[in-house]
Scaffold this motif. Structure first.
Motif, PDB file in Angstrom:
ATOM      1  N   SER A   1      48.362  83.462  -3.930  1.00 25.48           N
ATOM      2  CA  SER A   1      48.453  82.509  -5.032  1.00 25.48           C
ATOM      3  C   SER A   1      48.261  83.236  -6.351  1.00 25.48           C
TER       4      SER A   1
ATOM      5  N   ALA B   1      47.474  81.819 -10.182  1.00 23.01           N
ATOM      6  CA  ALA B   1      47.258  80.692 -11.082  1.00 23.01           C
ATOM      7  C   ALA B   1      47.336  81.163 -12.524  1.00 23.01           C
TER       8      ALA B   1
ATOM      9  N   SER C   1      46.909  80.344 -16.620  1.00 24.13           N
ATOM     10  CA  SER C   1      46.200  79.495 -17.573  1.00 24.13           C
ATOM     11  C   SER C   1      46.475  80.004 -18.976  1.00 24.13           C
TER      12      SER C   1
ATOM     13  N   ARG D   1      56.740  77.659  -6.628  1.00 23.28           N
ATOM     14  CA  ARG D   1      55.745  77.340  -7.655  1.00 23.28           C
ATOM     15  C   ARG D   1      55.382  75.868  -7.614  1.00 23.28           C
ATOM     16  N   ASP D   2      54.177  75.592  -8.075  1.00 23.32           N
ATOM     17  CA  ASP D   2      53.671  74.236  -8.218  1.00 23.32           C
ATOM     18  C   ASP D   2      53.450  74.023  -9.706  1.00 23.32           C
TER      19      ASP D   2
ATOM     20  N   ALA E   1      52.565  71.437 -11.409  1.00 23.36           N
ATOM     21  CA  ALA E   1      51.375  70.669 -11.771  1.00 23.36           C
ATOM     22  C   ALA E   1      50.127  71.550 -11.795  1.00 23.36           C
ATOM     23  N   LYS E   2      50.118  72.578 -10.949  1.00 20.91           N
ATOM     24  CA  LYS E   2      48.958  73.469 -10.859  1.00 20.91           C
ATOM     25  C   LYS E   2      49.167  74.771 -11.613  1.00 20.91           C
ATOM     26  N   ASN E   3      50.336  74.949 -12.212  1.00 17.16           N
ATOM     27  CA  ASN E   3      50.647  76.214 -12.892  1.00 17.16           C
ATOM     28  C   ASN E   3      50.404  77.409 -11.970  1.00 17.16           C
ATOM     29  N   THR E   4      50.837  77.272 -10.761  1.00 20.49           N
ATOM     30  CA  THR E   4      50.551  78.283  -9.747  1.00 20.49           C
ATOM     31  C   THR E   4      51.830  78.702  -9.034  1.00 20.49           C
TER      32      THR E   4
END
Length: 125
Positions: A20, A22, A24, A71-72, A74-77
């Motif tokens: 993963s 993430a 930010s 990628r997700d 909503a999770k910025n991942t």
């Protein structure tokens, strides 16, 4: 932009692992994100990339069909799902992010401005 990579570990050959990354900070829909890896004594090499807005993906030949990047939003991942792992996949895996790169540049480190700290994947044979 800060990137936090995780998910590395020790896995037997033929096994699977999911990494993963993430993101930010000031992320953007114009981002592309990718995974590179560096094995001991070797240069860092491209593994896979994904365009944030379209979800289009790109892989190096050695992992195509075994690894999946997705990628997700909503999770910025971003995830790298690795299956059928081989001893040659052993490396430190780094995630990177960049902006507005043309397709041909996605395979090169210079297209990535931001980098995570790396996560070690060890495949035992």
């Amino acid at each position: 932009v800060q990137l936090q990579a995780s998910g590395g570990g020790l896995v037997p050959a033929g096994g699977s692992l999911r990494l993963s990354c993430a993101a930010s900070g000031r992320t953007s829909s114009s981002f592309h994100m990718g995974w590179f890896r560096q094995a001991p004594g070797k240069e860092r090499e491209f593994v896979a990339a994904i365009r944030w807005s379209t979800g289009s993906t790109h892989y190096t030949d050695s992992v195509r069909g075994r690894f999946t990047i997705d990628r997700d939003k909503a999770k910025n991942t971003v995830y790298l799902t690795m299956t059928s792992l081989k001893a040659d996949d052993t490396a430190v895996y780094y995630c990177g992010a960049g902006l507005n790169a043309i397709l041909s540049s996605l395979y090169y480190q210079y297209a990535y401005k931001y980098w995570g700290q790396g996560t070690l994947v060890t495949v035992s044979s």
